[in-house]
Design a protein around this motif. Structure first.
Motif, mmCIF file in Angstrom:
data_model
loop_
_atom_site.group_PDB
_atom_site.id
_atom_site.type_symbol
_atom_site.label_atom_id
_atom_site.label_comp_id
_atom_site.label_asym_id
_atom_site.label_seq_id
_atom_site.Cartn_x
_atom_site.Cartn_y
_atom_site.Cartn_z
ATOM 1 N N GLU A 125 0.857 -1.205 -0.245
ATOM 2 C CA GLU A 125 0.002 -0.134 -0.003
ATOM 3 C C GLU A 125 0.974 1.141 -0.045
ATOM 4 O OE1 GLU A 125 -2.429 -0.191 3.428
ATOM 5 O OE2 GLU A 125 -0.744 -0.351 4.824
ATOM 6 N N PRO A 126 0.547 2.201 -0.715
ATOM 7 C CA PRO A 126 1.370 3.633 -0.785
ATOM 8 C C PRO A 126 1.848 4.016 0.426
ATOM 9 C CG PRO A 126 -0.485 3.455 -2.607
ATOM 10 C CD PRO A 126 -0.593 2.466 -1.399
ATOM 11 N N ARG A 127 2.805 4.441 0.649
ATOM 12 C CA ARG A 127 3.374 5.203 1.803
ATOM 13 C C ARG A 127 2.835 6.668 1.911
ATOM 14 N NH1 ARG A 127 6.557 3.456 5.593
ATOM 15 N NH2 ARG A 127 7.946 1.376 5.384
ATOM 16 N N ALA A 128 2.631 7.371 3.204
ATOM 17 C CA ALA A 128 2.293 8.583 3.169
ATOM 18 C C ALA A 128 3.064 9.707 2.319
ATOM 19 C CB ALA A 128 2.208 8.931 4.690
ATOM 20 N N ALA A 158 11.796 5.680 1.452
ATOM 21 C CA ALA A 158 11.821 4.128 0.939
ATOM 22 C C ALA A 158 12.617 3.335 2.355
ATOM 23 C CB ALA A 158 12.050 3.681 -0.482
ATOM 24 N N GLU A 159 12.135 2.136 2.651
ATOM 25 C CA GLU A 159 12.878 1.366 3.370
ATOM 26 C C GLU A 159 13.027 0.051 2.953
ATOM 27 O OE1 GLU A 159 10.700 1.127 7.192
ATOM 28 O OE2 GLU A 159 10.561 3.298 7.554
ATOM 29 N N LEU A 195 18.918 2.970 -3.525
ATOM 30 C CA LEU A 195 17.449 3.510 -3.273
ATOM 31 C C LEU A 195 16.983 3.482 -1.893
ATOM 32 C CD1 LEU A 195 16.127 1.869 -6.586
ATOM 33 C CD2 LEU A 195 17.243 4.100 -6.218
ATOM 34 N N GLU A 196 17.395 3.111 -0.992
ATOM 35 C CA GLU A 196 16.926 3.240 0.354
ATOM 36 C C GLU A 196 16.951 4.600 0.838
ATOM 37 O OE1 GLU A 196 18.628 0.571 3.123
ATOM 38 O OE2 GLU A 196 18.328 -1.170 1.913
ATOM 39 N N VAL A 232 6.283 4.694 -4.020
ATOM 40 C CA VAL A 232 6.865 4.057 -2.775
ATOM 41 C C VAL A 232 5.538 3.187 -2.021
ATOM 42 C CG1 VAL A 232 7.964 4.282 -0.582
ATOM 43 C CG2 VAL A 232 8.698 5.403 -2.550
ATOM 44 N N ALA A 233 5.619 2.137 -1.971
ATOM 45 C CA ALA A 233 4.741 1.238 -1.256
ATOM 46 C C ALA A 233 5.230 0.506 -0.143
ATOM 47 C CB ALA A 233 3.883 0.487 -2.130
#
Length: 449
Positions: free
Chosen positions: A160-163, A168-169, A212-213, A250-251
């Motif tokens: 689910e999309p992040r806020a 990104a983690e 990309l983190e 980012v999800a």
């Protein structure tokens, strides 16, 4: 027909065959008589065309068939009379050349040829009950089942999309566009759009995902990586590359309990049924690896027991198959034909030893199987054919028809089944002791082998 053995060297037996012109003419006459009875030739009543006229029209083609049948009959008789066990198709030679063949086709001269048979070696299998082997076995533990369930859960992981503004983690799914360059120049296959990548999955080139983190939607990053030396695309292997990456989404992974919901996703009645099925599959995998290890040990033991002359043609055919595979792999990986630390000649010699081992073991297993009356049942072959057809979705009927109408292809499908049946038979004759090992020990040695 006159047959004379002209040479006997090891597994090669050579014979000279002479088919007298009179015999050939008699066979031709009999064939022409059959044609005369059925022929409807313009200018002649049905069945009344002169033999001489028919000979002019059809004599050469009919004699070609007569000669082929005569050669086949001679070869069959030589095999039967001399009790030969043939390794490969016999080799024919016509010392008289094309002129003699033409005279024979015209029924004006004898037809002579030499035929060389390469035979199977004769050897005694002997008793096998003095062979003692260890079979490594490992138990499927709860940790193994849990790991397999987690793997299944990862396959159906939802995101689910992040806020807005989140970074990104590891474990997040990113949607990216990228353009790759070698020495500042874009390269083929280095561009992608709307590509999903899960950080930490190891899907991309080593080092790509880690850079990309911490990225957010709209971020642009310059990712610098080095392609592995054994990368599948030879023109990229070992090369340094840069990628311009734009992050478009980012999800985060949605929490999912490894339980009833997961079981339903995979169509199980409940979670317990899923765990039972997963454990059963793992046990089957463990058993297969254990069996493969035992089989290799058995083949090593058999290889050390027998020494006999091998049919040169079979060895050459096996070597060519191995070498062609090696050449194809070398082209794919961009590696030289010579293995590390060896010359190409030394590599060829090593592969020839492998070919000799395969042929020797194949002959030993065939002899043991024949002596024991081992057979491949129709149902076993049908199951193998169904499994092969399933590998080509949408083309199942074509695959099925190909094998059913191609005896050689069907034989190639039957061969590994027969080998397994012979191994099963031998396993009942020898002493096998189970040796408990850990899962890592079982699969580590499998990988090394």
């Amino acid at each position: 027909m006159q047959v004379t053995q002209t040479s006997s060297q090891g597994l090669k037996q050579e014979f000279k065959v002479v088919l007298p012109a009179a015999d050939l003419a008699a066979k031709l006459g009999a064939q022409l008589a059959e044609v005369q009875a059925k022929a409807q030739i313009k200018g002649f009543r049905p069945g009344k065309a002169p033999i001489g006229h028919l000979k002019k029209l059809y004599g050469k083609s009919i004699m070609g068939e007569v000669l082929q049948e005569a050669v086949n009959e001679a070869n069959r008789k030589i095999v039967e009379d001399n009790g030969l066990r043939i390794a490969v198709e016999p080799k024919l030679d016509f010392p008289g050349g094309q002129d003699e063949v033409e005279r024979a086709l015209a029924a004006e001269g004898d037809f002579a040829f030499t035929v060389t048979f390469e035979t199977l070696p004769k050897f005694e299998v002997g008793a096998l009950d003095d062979i003692a082997l260890e079979r490594p076995v490992a138990e499927v533990g709860d940790d193994d089942v849990d790991a397999a369930l987690k793997n299944l859960a990862d396959r159906v992981q939802e995101f689910e999309p992040r806020a807005e503004g989140s970074k990104a983690e590891k474990g997040d799914k990113l949607t990216i566009d990228f353009t790759g360059r070698l020495d500042g120049v874009p390269f083929e296959g280095g561009t992608g759009g709307d590509i999903d990548i899960v950080l930490g999955s190891g899907t991309f080139i080593p080092g790509f995902e880690e850079q990309l983190e911490g990225a957010g939607v709209g971020d642009q990053r310059l990712v610098k990586v080095k392609f592995p030396d054994d990368y599948s695309a030879a023109h990229l292997a070992g090369k340094d590359a840069e990628f311009d990456v734009t992050v478009k989404g980012v999800a985060a992974p949605k929490a999912m309990e490894i339980g009833e919901d997961l079981a339903k996703k995979y169509g199980f009645e409940n979670f317990e049924a899923m765990k039972t099925a997963v454990k059963g599959n793992l046990e089957a995998d463990f058993h297969k690896v254990s069996r493969d290890r035992l089989k290799r040990a058995l083949l090593d033991a058999l290889d050390g027991r027998y020494s006999f002359e091998l049919p040169e043609t079979l060895v050459e055919q096996e070597f060519n198959n191995i070498w062609q595979q090696h050449e194809a792999e070398a082209r794919r990986s961009g590696q030289p034909l010579a293995e590390e630390g060896k010359t190409e000649e030394e590599t060829r010699a090593e592969f020839r030893k492998i070919a000799e081992r395969r042929v020797r073991l194949g002959l030993v297993l065939a002899e043991i199987g024949q002596n024991a009356g081992v057979k491949v049942e129709d149902k076993d072959l049908t199951e193998a054919l169904v499994e092969r057809a399933r590998m080509f979705p949408g083309q199942e009927k074509q695959v099925w028809d190909f094998y059913r109408n191609n005896e050689q292809a069907l034989a190639q499908l039957r061969a590994p089944i027969y080998e397994e049946r012979v191994v099963d038979h031998i396993s009942k004759l020898i002493k096998i002791t189970d040796k408990p090992v850990t899962k890592d020990e079982l699969f580590k040695e499998e990988d090394e082998a």
